[in-house]
Design an enzyme around this catalytic site. Structure first.
Site, PDB file in Angstrom:
ATOM      1  N   MET A   4      23.974   8.922   1.265  1.00 49.36           N
ATOM      2  CA  MET A   4      23.917  10.291   2.071  1.00 49.36           C
ATOM      3  C   MET A   4      24.345  10.237   3.772  1.00 49.36           C
ATOM      4  O   MET A   4      24.988  11.249   4.167  1.00 49.36           O
ATOM      5  CB  MET A   4      22.728  10.769   2.070  1.00 49.36           C
ATOM      6  CG  MET A   4      22.410  12.349   2.477  1.00 49.36           C
ATOM      7  SD  MET A   4      23.710  13.226   1.625  1.00 49.36           S
ATOM      8  CE  MET A   4      22.742  14.131   0.247  1.00 49.36           C
ATOM      9  N   PHE A  64     -11.310  -7.643  14.122  1.00 52.90           N
ATOM     10  CA  PHE A  64     -10.149  -8.025  13.294  1.00 52.90           C
ATOM     11  C   PHE A  64      -9.961  -6.918  12.348  1.00 52.90           C
ATOM     12  O   PHE A  64     -10.748  -6.486  11.866  1.00 52.90           O
ATOM     13  CB  PHE A  64     -10.744  -9.378  12.679  1.00 52.90           C
ATOM     14  CG  PHE A  64      -9.649  -9.737  11.747  1.00 52.90           C
ATOM     15  CD1 PHE A  64      -8.293 -10.018  12.112  1.00 52.90           C
ATOM     16  CD2 PHE A  64      -9.803  -9.676  10.425  1.00 52.90           C
ATOM     17  CE1 PHE A  64      -7.388 -10.458  11.255  1.00 52.90           C
ATOM     18  CE2 PHE A  64      -8.803 -10.252   9.214  1.00 52.90           C
ATOM     19  CZ  PHE A  64      -7.474 -10.680   9.843  1.00 52.90           C
ATOM     20  N   GLN A  65      -8.688  -6.598  12.290  1.00 58.20           N
ATOM     21  CA  GLN A  65      -8.200  -5.508  11.364  1.00 58.20           C
ATOM     22  C   GLN A  65      -8.732  -4.278  11.476  1.00 58.20           C
ATOM     23  O   GLN A  65      -8.862  -3.476  10.593  1.00 58.20           O
ATOM     24  CB  GLN A  65      -8.214  -5.968   9.963  1.00 58.20           C
ATOM     25  CG  GLN A  65      -7.296  -7.261   9.712  1.00 58.20           C
ATOM     26  CD  GLN A  65      -7.203  -7.622   8.052  1.00 58.20           C
ATOM     27  OE1 GLN A  65      -7.974  -7.136   7.299  1.00 58.20           O
ATOM     28  NE2 GLN A  65      -5.948  -7.953   7.919  1.00 58.20           N
ATOM     29  N   LYS A  81     -17.446  -1.536   5.814  1.00 63.30           N
ATOM     30  CA  LYS A  81     -17.775  -2.360   4.766  1.00 63.30           C
ATOM     31  C   LYS A  81     -19.287  -2.244   4.418  1.00 63.30           C
ATOM     32  O   LYS A  81     -19.817  -2.360   3.547  1.00 63.30           O
ATOM     33  CB  LYS A  81     -17.539  -3.675   5.327  1.00 63.30           C
ATOM     34  CG  LYS A  81     -17.770  -4.685   4.431  1.00 63.30           C
ATOM     35  CD  LYS A  81     -17.400  -6.238   4.835  1.00 63.30           C
ATOM     36  CE  LYS A  81     -17.395  -7.225   3.903  1.00 63.30           C
ATOM     37  NZ  LYS A  81     -17.031  -8.516   4.164  1.00 63.30           N
ATOM     38  N   GLU A  97       0.753  -1.365  -0.085  1.00 62.57           N
ATOM     39  CA  GLU A  97       0.168  -0.022  -0.099  1.00 62.57           C
ATOM     40  C   GLU A  97       0.861   1.276  -0.096  1.00 62.57           C
ATOM     41  O   GLU A  97       0.312   2.298  -0.589  1.00 62.57           O
ATOM     42  CB  GLU A  97      -0.810  -0.162   1.315  1.00 62.57           C
ATOM     43  CG  GLU A  97      -2.173  -1.084   1.118  1.00 62.57           C
ATOM     44  CD  GLU A  97      -1.497  -2.509   1.731  1.00 62.57           C
ATOM     45  OE1 GLU A  97      -0.569  -2.566   1.912  1.00 62.57           O
ATOM     46  OE2 GLU A  97      -2.429  -3.167   1.686  1.00 62.57           O
TER      47      GLU A  97
HETATM   48  C1  LIG Z   1      12.430   5.836   5.049  1.00 60.34           C
HETATM   49  C2  LIG Z   1      13.832   6.589   5.405  1.00 60.34           C
HETATM   50  N1  LIG Z   1      14.605   5.647   6.147  1.00 60.34           N
HETATM   51  C3  LIG Z   1      15.828   6.277   6.504  1.00 60.34           C
HETATM   52  C4  LIG Z   1      16.039   7.482   5.955  1.00 60.34           C
HETATM   53  C5  LIG Z   1      17.404   8.143   6.267  1.00 60.34           C
HETATM   54  N2  LIG Z   1      18.354   8.165   5.056  1.00 60.34           N
HETATM   55  C6  LIG Z   1      18.351   9.566   4.293  1.00 60.34           C
HETATM   56  S1  LIG Z   1      19.325   9.329   2.775  1.00 60.34           S
HETATM   57  C7  LIG Z   1      19.795   7.726   3.296  1.00 60.34           C
HETATM   58  C8  LIG Z   1      20.594   6.561   2.271  1.00 60.34           C
HETATM   59  C9  LIG Z   1      19.823   6.697   1.104  1.00 60.34           C
HETATM   60  O1  LIG Z   1      20.508   5.454   0.681  1.00 60.34           O
HETATM   61  P1  LIG Z   1      20.446   5.074  -0.954  1.00 60.34           P
HETATM   62  O2  LIG Z   1      19.012   4.977  -1.468  1.00 60.34           O
HETATM   63  O3  LIG Z   1      21.257   4.063  -1.450  1.00 60.34           O
HETATM   64  O4  LIG Z   1      20.868   6.406  -1.637  1.00 60.34           O
HETATM   65  P2  LIG Z   1      22.350   7.085  -1.975  1.00 60.34           P
HETATM   66  O5  LIG Z   1      22.543   8.055  -0.604  1.00 60.34           O
HETATM   67  O6  LIG Z   1      23.254   6.123  -1.559  1.00 60.34           O
HETATM   68  O7  LIG Z   1      22.555   7.778  -3.338  1.00 60.34           O
HETATM   69  C10 LIG Z   1      19.080   7.263   4.521  1.00 60.34           C
HETATM   70  C11 LIG Z   1      19.167   5.919   5.397  1.00 60.34           C
HETATM   71  C12 LIG Z   1      15.268   8.075   4.910  1.00 60.34           C
HETATM   72  N3  LIG Z   1      15.298   9.218   4.295  1.00 60.34           N
HETATM   73  N4  LIG Z   1      14.286   7.398   4.657  1.00 60.34           N
END
Ligand SMILES: Cc1ncc(C[n+]2csc(CCOP(=O)(O)OP(=O)(O)O)c2C)c(N)n1
Ligand SMILES: [Mg+2]
Length: 565
Positions: A470, A112-113, A162, A50
């Site tokens: 990042m 439920f749910q 529902k 979802e």
């Molecule tokens: C759902 C979620 N969890 C954690 C983060 C924290 N976060 C920001 S950027 C990042 C790394 C992203 O890795 P990737 O998709 O491989 O991109 P890259 O930076 O390597 O290009 C994280 C863990 C986030 N923004 N969103």
């Protein structure tokens, strides 16, 4: 004539112009799903999770300007929507989220749910409804779509027990909504417009910063006229990218944490900042005390709650950006600002973005640049969250509103693939590139199956650095390279794509990049390229957290090792 609640739901959606929805069924939605085939005008796209439905509706809405619709069953289905609803809320995306609910007599019994989804989503929706009577449905839908798309857009949730779906009621779709307390400001106060025009006509170093409000309001032409008449340089926020053509002589790129050196210097030096449809997010302002320290500020925004929230301003103009700019365009004088523009051009030369091609490794910046070269900007790019997102913002020139779709406010990893899916469904004639990270893609990779089942030809470029890049970058710069929980393994994305029935290829050498991109674009259907990029490349410029924008760090000169890692 009497209709069932489920029929009224479908009739109402058709009356609102809905021709596609993204959903996933469950027990309490069976009456709706059983009815849906009576309405072939509504295409239902079955997602695999979802969250994918909400992001797809979001991408669809940003690409088309229409309201995106997603649906989930009660309980876990509804909670799986939450991230996507929050994402749409923070980026002001028009969305109607439909959730199934247990039958009315079970509500409040921990059935439920059963989950209180309107309670859970209260702070992340513009409004929400529990449809307790089939006779109320038409009015609820009318209001919900009206609220989602008007004013500052956002997600509206309708919870559908529902038995409301099976009850019968008279149906006629209301022509008007009656919401006396809901007033959408329009033109902006004439006195404030005059005050703004006076400052604009007097300014020596004016600067426009454009945000997503320009795109939402469809005000790109007015913005262009405004900037050109007064020769005012334009910078943008992340979500403002595309609101003003980035190949325009007056465009100086994105500002803020990963903005261009030129944009951030301009912010530091300007004597009049004209903030258009943006909300002074901390990623744009840096340290508030150091934000546009020499400037008076004009703030144009539809939402009065944004005025003075983060930054105090001299001239607030609450109104629809398009109408306000139309008003201002009548009051402003033709100007040149030659010295100021010459100054910005010098900064642009002095602070270029880092090199895209060092002749050795496979740089992610080079790939984004090649995607731009291959499409000449005539594509929609959609991203995950991380370094790849920032490189996509920096190295691809977006020239059309809605051509750059990214998760700004919430920064939701996993947004890319499902949002790209929604964008492609909304704009099938457009090439849609999902520029994703290896981490982000793994969060919603299940939607590859949706691409295949519904024949949605999204092209995917994975900038695979083997890291949550990042976060690793912050560890690199601020935690003495202690890379904890950021090296991330991934499956063989090409084989995963193939297992889903999607063609793909891996690219490890820079000379293979243009050919691979061409192959993806000429391929009939979805395509995935796994680019094995330099693992420890960082995004520059960067304003360190807590610093002022002017304290940006630029790309250090460095040795680059060649692939493989
Ligand atoms: C759902 C979620 N969890 C954690 C983060 C924290 N976060 C920001 S950027 C990042 C790394 C992203 O890795 P990737 O998709 O491989 O991109 P890259 O930076 O390597 O290009 C994280 C863990 C986030 N923004 N969103
Ligand atoms: Mg990564």
């Amino acid at each position: 004539m009497k209709k069932t609640g489920a029929q009224i739901i479908c009739e109402s959606m058709i009356a609102e112009g809905v021709d596609v929805m993204f959903g996933f069924p469950g027990g309490v939605l069976l009456p709706f799903y059983d009815t849906l085939p009576q309405y072939p005008q509504i295409r239902h796209i079955l997602v695999r999770h979802e969250q994918g439905a909400a992001h797809a509706a979001d991408g669809y809405a940003r690409a088309t300007g229409k309201v995106g619709v997603c649906m989930a069953t009660s309980g876990p289905g509804a909670t799986n929507l939450v991230t996507g609803i929050a994402n749409a809320y923070l980026d002001s995306v028009p969305m109607v989220a439909l959730t199934g609910q247990v039958a009315r007599s079970f509500i409040g019994k921990d059935a439920f749910q059963e989950i209180d989804i309107t309670g859970i989503t209260l702070p992340i929706t513009k409004h929400s409804y529990v449809a307790m009577d089939a006779g109320d449905l038409a009015g609820i839908f009318k209001e919900a779509f009206h609220l989602a798309r008007t004013g500052r857009p956002g997600p509206v949730l309708i919870d559908l027990p529902k038995d409301t779906q099976t009850d019968q009621a008279d149906f006629s779709y209301p022509e008007k909504v009656n919401l006396p307390g809901y007033k959408v400001p329009t033109r902006g106060h004439p006195t404030q417009l005059k005050n703004a025009a006076r400052l604009i006509n007097e300014a020596k170093k004016p600067l426009i910063i454009a945000g997503r409000g320009v795109i939402i309001s469809g005000a790109s032409e007015e913005l262009k006229q405004f900037a050109e008449t007064c020769q005012i340089p334009v910078i943008s926020t992340l979500l403002g990218i595309g609101s003003f053509p980035e190949d325009h002589m007056l465009s100086y790129g994105m500002a803020g944490m990963h903005g261009t050196g030129c944009a951030n210097k301009a912010l530091d030096s300007t004597d009049l900042l004209i903030a258009v449809g943006m909300r002074f997010d901390d990623r744009v302002t840096g340290k508030i005390a150091g934000f546009a320290p020499n400037a008076k500020i004009i703030h144009i925004d539809l939402d009065p709650a944004e005025i003075g929230k983060n930054v105090s301003v001299n001239v607030p103009i609450v109104g629809d950006v398009k109408a306000v700019l139309q008003g201002l365009n009548k009051l402003i004088e033709k100007k040149e600002h030659v010295d100021w523009i010459t100054q910005l051009d010098e900064w642009l030369k002095l602070h270029p973005l880092g090199n895209v091609d060092d002749g050795a490794g496979l740089l992610p910046q080079y790939i984004v640049n090649q995607l731009y070269e291959a499409t000449r900007g005539d594509a929609i790019t959609v991203t995950g969250v991380g370094q790849h997102q920032m490189w996509a913002a920096q190295y691809y020139l977006h020239t059309e509103p809605g051509s750059f779709i990214t998760s700004g406010g919430l920064g939701t990893m996993g947004f890319g693939l499902p949002a790209a899916m929604g964008a492609k469904v909304g704009r099938p004639e457009k090439t849609v590139w999902c520029i994703d990270g290896d981490g982000s893609l793994q969060m919603t990779i299940q939607e590859l199956a949706t691409l295949v089942q519904d024949n949605i030809a999204v092209k995917i470029a994975v900038l695979n650095n083997g890291y949550l890049g990042m976060v690793r970058q912050w560890q690199d710069l601020f935690y003495e390279k202690r890379y904890i929980a950021t090296p991330i393994s991934c499956p063989d994305f090409v084989r995963v794509a193939e297992a889903y029935g999607i063609s793909g290829m891996r690219v490890t050498r820079r000379e293979d990049v243009p050919g691979a991109i061409q192959q993806a674009m000429t391929h009939d259907g979805p395509f995935l390229i796994d680019f094995m990029v330099e693992p420890e490349e960082n995004v520059f410029p960067m304003v360190p957290p807590g610093a002022s924008n002017i304290e940006f760090i630029e790309q250090p000169k460095k040795e680059v090792s060649a692939w493989p890692r």
